[in-house]
Design an enzyme around this catalytic site. Structure first.
Site, PDB file in Angstrom:
ATOM      1  N   GLY A  36      28.447  63.544  12.313  1.00 19.21           N
ATOM      2  CA  GLY A  36      27.469  64.222  13.077  1.00 19.21           C
ATOM      3  C   GLY A  36      27.110  63.692  14.295  1.00 19.21           C
ATOM      4  CG  HIS A  37      24.624  66.212  16.730  1.00 16.95           C
ATOM      5  ND1 HIS A  37      24.049  67.267  17.482  1.00 16.95           N
ATOM      6  CD2 HIS A  37      23.696  65.796  15.723  1.00 16.95           C
ATOM      7  CE1 HIS A  37      23.120  67.669  16.634  1.00 16.95           C
ATOM      8  NE2 HIS A  37      22.684  67.003  15.915  1.00 16.95           N
ATOM      9  CG  ASN A  38      22.402  62.723  18.991  1.00 19.24           C
ATOM     10  OD1 ASN A  38      23.074  63.372  19.332  1.00 19.24           O
ATOM     11  ND2 ASN A  38      21.329  61.924  19.738  1.00 19.24           N
ATOM     12  CD  GLN A  77      25.038  69.462  20.163  1.00 20.16           C
ATOM     13  OE1 GLN A  77      24.964  68.276  19.592  1.00 20.16           O
ATOM     14  NE2 GLN A  77      23.738  70.121  20.429  1.00 20.16           N
TER      15      GLN A  77
END
Length: 340
Positions: free
Chosen positions: A243-245, A202
């Protein structure tokens, strides 16, 4: 290229060396040097990208990446000037390649307060640990035993509670982060491989804009490559997962126990009830409302209120719930008559 405040750039590698390391086969361009990893849409001539989903075949043909990792079926779709590595598991091999080129900075040594803090108005409670390159703006207060990772930037008049951890993050002014929050941990991403799931590095950041509140024990993951962004004046309750993004707009409200999967786009002024959940790669329009306990598995148009699981426009969801209750009640009455 990942932000140098948070990630160390390792020496460039040749395409042939990368292919040998990940177990792929060089189709062409083995002599080219690669310095970074990137998605197809963001890659430049010094980056390596991959294609794992045939729905992105158009992006492959348009990429400017210096090297691409693809399955044998997509070799001809790659740009003619790009080096090509053929792989049975392109995403996993891209993850392996990233470990050769980038490394997250670790908290190997604490930084002196005089270097990190804008002036004496900054308060560091007992036990605070600051990584190299940290900057904290005037009037901010950091709670006891909180850990601020290397390179993190915190604006003015912020409040961070006790036992929080913040890494890979850029934080604006007047932000409140309550005790136990976890900002900037690696997002949940894994690629299939013959040896089992492989963590996808990540390499993005968390951007928290001015006036945001982050509740106790809430987790906000950093982006996989792009950034996770929390818009200005958004208010996030305790025990929320982002969560990511994900990109949240301004003035978003999220009640406790709600959760958003990766790569969700949330417009301005959206409201989430408690325990609402959102699947990945979904867009929620400006001013929408997600009822408590709803499970969102499709895009939500601007201004609409959705409820239920799977979530639907609230009138439709309520009609279906009432119909189902009537059907169940009718069967129960029929059974009671038979028993009598």
């Amino acid at each position: 290229m990942p932000d140098a405040r948070f990630f160390q750039a390792l020496p460039s590698r040749g395409v042939t060396e990368i292919a040998d390391h990940v177990g792929g086969r060089v189709e062409r361009g083995g002599e080219r040097m690669i310095a970074s990893v990137a998605p197809l849409s963001d890659a430049d001539g010094g980056a390596i990208a991959f294609l794992a989903d045939r729905k992105l075949a158009a992006a492959l043909s348009e990429t400017r990446a210096g090297c691409v990792i693809v399955s044998a079926a997509f070799v001809e779709s790659a740009p003619s000037d790009a080096a090509v590595i053929v792989s049975d598991e392109p995403q996993a091999d891209w993850a392996r390649a990233s470990l050769l080129l980038h490394r997250p900075l670790t908290l190997d040594a604490a930084m002196d307060r005089a270097e990190a803090c804008e002036d004496d108005s900054v308060v560091l409670e007992p036990g605070v640990v600051l990584g190299r390159g940290v900057r904290i703006g005037r009037g901010s207060r950091i709670g006891a035993n909180t850990v601020i990772g290397p390179g993190v930037q915190i604006g003015r008049d912020c409040r961070v509670g006790a036992n929080a951890s913040i890494g890979f993050a850029l934080i604006g002014d007047r932000v409140q982060i309550y005790s136990g929050a976890r900002i900037g941990e690696a997002g949940f991403g894994a690629a299939w491989s013959k040896t089992g799931p492989i963590d996808i590095p990540q390499l993005g950041r968390v951007i928290i804009q001015d006036g945001v509140t982050v509740g106790a024990n809430t987790c906000i993951d950093r982006g996989a490559y792009a950034d996770t962004v929390i818009g200005e004046n958004s208010k996030i309750d305790n025990l929320v997962m982002i969560g990511h993004n994900c990109v949240l707009g301004r003035n978003v409200l999220m009640a406790a126990h709600s959760g958003i999967s990766g790569t969700v786009i949330v417009g301005d002024n959206v409201m989430f009830g408690g325990q609402a959940g959102v699947g990945d790669h979904i867009t929620i329009g400006k001013g929408a409302r997600i009822a408590a306990g709803a499970g969102v598995l499709a895009d939500v148009p601007a201004g609409e209120t959705w409820s239920g699981y799977p979530a639907k426009p609230i009138r439709q969801s309520l009609r279906e719930a009432i119909w189902l209750a009537k059907q169940a009640a009718g069967k129960t009455r029929g059974k009671d008559r038979d028993d009598g």
